[in-house]
Design a protein around this motif. Structure first.
Motif, short mmCIF file in Angstrom:
data_model
loop_
_atom_site.label_atom_id
_atom_site.label_comp_id
_atom_site.label_asym_id
_atom_site.label_seq_id
_atom_site.Cartn_x
_atom_site.Cartn_y
_atom_site.Cartn_z
N PHE A 27 0.85 -1.27 -0.11
CA PHE A 27 -0.01 -0.05 -0.01
C PHE A 27 1.11 1.25 -0.10
O PHE A 27 1.89 1.23 0.59
CB PHE A 27 -0.94 0.07 1.44
CG PHE A 27 -1.86 -1.29 1.41
CD1 PHE A 27 -3.19 -0.82 0.79
CD2 PHE A 27 -1.60 -2.55 1.66
CE1 PHE A 27 -4.15 -2.34 0.69
CE2 PHE A 27 -2.36 -3.50 1.76
CZ PHE A 27 -3.72 -3.46 1.30
N VAL A 28 0.55 2.40 -0.65
CA VAL A 28 1.26 3.46 -0.65
C VAL A 28 0.26 4.63 -0.24
O VAL A 28 -1.01 4.66 -0.40
CB VAL A 28 1.67 3.76 -2.26
CG1 VAL A 28 2.59 2.84 -2.55
CG2 VAL A 28 0.64 3.83 -3.20
N SER A 29 0.87 5.69 0.14
CA SER A 29 0.13 7.06 0.47
C SER A 29 -0.15 7.90 -0.80
O SER A 29 0.69 8.15 -1.60
CB SER A 29 0.88 7.98 1.52
OG SER A 29 0.98 7.16 2.62
N VAL A 30 -1.60 8.20 -1.05
CA VAL A 30 -1.91 9.06 -2.38
C VAL A 30 -2.82 10.19 -1.60
O VAL A 30 -3.67 9.97 -1.34
CB VAL A 30 -2.75 8.20 -3.12
CG1 VAL A 30 -3.00 9.07 -4.30
CG2 VAL A 30 -1.84 7.00 -3.64
N GLY A 31 -1.94 11.41 -1.60
CA GLY A 31 -2.83 12.32 -0.84
C GLY A 31 -3.01 11.97 0.73
O GLY A 31 -2.00 11.49 1.18
N ASP B 272 -3.62 3.90 -10.15
CA ASP B 272 -3.78 4.66 -11.50
C ASP B 272 -5.33 4.75 -11.82
O ASP B 272 -5.84 5.84 -12.37
CB ASP B 272 -3.29 3.66 -12.66
CG ASP B 272 -1.62 3.87 -12.59
OD1 ASP B 272 -1.13 4.71 -12.14
OD2 ASP B 272 -0.88 2.91 -13.23
N LEU B 273 -6.21 3.82 -11.31
CA LEU B 273 -7.61 3.98 -11.62
C LEU B 273 -8.08 5.01 -10.90
O LEU B 273 -8.90 5.91 -11.48
CB LEU B 273 -8.20 2.37 -11.33
CG LEU B 273 -9.58 2.54 -11.49
CD1 LEU B 273 -10.11 2.38 -13.09
CD2 LEU B 273 -10.38 1.11 -10.79
N GLU C 47 -6.67 7.60 -9.73
CA GLU C 47 -6.12 8.91 -10.17
C GLU C 47 -6.90 9.39 -11.54
O GLU C 47 -7.23 10.31 -11.57
CB GLU C 47 -4.44 8.82 -10.39
CG GLU C 47 -3.92 8.88 -9.44
CD GLU C 47 -2.37 8.81 -9.59
OE1 GLU C 47 -1.74 8.27 -10.60
OE2 GLU C 47 -1.36 9.12 -8.70
N ARG C 48 -7.11 8.35 -12.25
CA ARG C 48 -7.90 8.58 -13.46
C ARG C 48 -9.10 9.28 -13.33
O ARG C 48 -9.69 10.08 -13.98
CB ARG C 48 -8.04 7.24 -14.38
CG ARG C 48 -8.90 7.19 -15.40
CD ARG C 48 -9.03 5.99 -16.33
NE ARG C 48 -7.86 5.34 -16.58
CZ ARG C 48 -7.20 5.70 -17.69
NH1 ARG C 48 -7.44 6.58 -18.61
NH2 ARG C 48 -5.95 5.18 -18.10
N HIS C 49 -9.84 8.96 -12.24
CA HIS C 49 -11.18 9.46 -12.01
C HIS C 49 -11.11 10.47 -10.71
O HIS C 49 -12.30 10.96 -10.21
CB HIS C 49 -11.89 8.27 -11.44
CG HIS C 49 -12.40 7.23 -12.70
ND1 HIS C 49 -13.27 7.58 -13.56
CD2 HIS C 49 -11.79 6.02 -13.06
CE1 HIS C 49 -13.17 6.59 -14.46
NE2 HIS C 49 -12.30 5.55 -14.14
N GLY C 50 -9.91 11.08 -10.52
CA GLY C 50 -9.88 12.01 -9.47
C GLY C 50 -10.20 11.58 -8.09
O GLY C 50 -10.59 12.69 -7.09
N LEU C 51 -10.05 10.34 -7.88
CA LEU C 51 -10.46 9.93 -6.41
C LEU C 51 -9.27 9.66 -5.57
O LEU C 51 -9.16 8.61 -5.07
CB LEU C 51 -11.31 8.48 -6.45
CG LEU C 51 -12.73 8.63 -7.46
CD1 LEU C 51 -13.28 7.23 -7.64
CD2 LEU C 51 -13.62 9.63 -6.58
N THR C 52 -8.41 10.84 -5.25
CA THR C 52 -7.04 10.62 -4.61
C THR C 52 -7.20 11.41 -3.46
O THR C 52 -6.04 11.67 -2.83
CB THR C 52 -6.06 11.01 -5.63
OG1 THR C 52 -6.25 12.46 -6.17
CG2 THR C 52 -5.76 9.99 -6.74
#
Length: 130
Positions: free
Chosen positions: A9-13, A23-24, A26-31
């Motif tokens: 797992f990684v931190s995204v925002g 990637d999925l 991020e593609r949908h702005g769900l970060t």
């Protein structure tokens, strides 16, 4: 979509995200937690007796290859302290979503076939979930 969780797992925002899903999302702005809490293109999955502070949603998101991926999301909006259940002890500083995230990951790590976590976020004000 087969998913390999061995990369962790990684931190995204302000979220924790399983690497294969970055990637999925991020593609949908769900970060961000805000983006997930305000996402309104999902179908609500209501059931009798579900408390008003709990939401279950079905998301249909297009991946980079044009396929639609179905994800399920649970949202908790200011759950009452008494609604957390007896399993709550040992989770000081965390909310209902964290507890579910913790148990899903523990069960999966033990090799039990269960849902696989995609992302997690929470916002706390002291001991109170926001």
């Amino acid at each position: 979509m087969p998913v390999n969780y061995s990369n962790g797992f990684v931190s995204v925002g302000d979220l924790t995200v399983a690497r294969p899903w970055v990637d999925l999302l991020e593609r949908h702005g769900l970060t961000s937690l805000e983006a997930l809490m305000s996402y309104d293109a999902a179908s609500r999955l209501d059931k009798p007796g579900l408390p008003s502070w709990r939401e279950r949603l079905r998301l249909e998101l297009a991946d980079g290859e044009g396929d639609v991926v179905t994800l399920f999301m649970k949202r908790y909006r200011r759950p009452p302290p008494g609604g957390r259940g007896p399993w709550w002890s040992g989770s000081a500083g965390h909310g209902t979503a964290w507890m579910e995230w913790r148990w899903i990951r523990a069960v999966a790590a033990d090799g039990v076939d269960c849902v696989r976590p995609v992302a997690f976020g929470e916002s706390m004000r002291g001991r109170r979930e926001r």
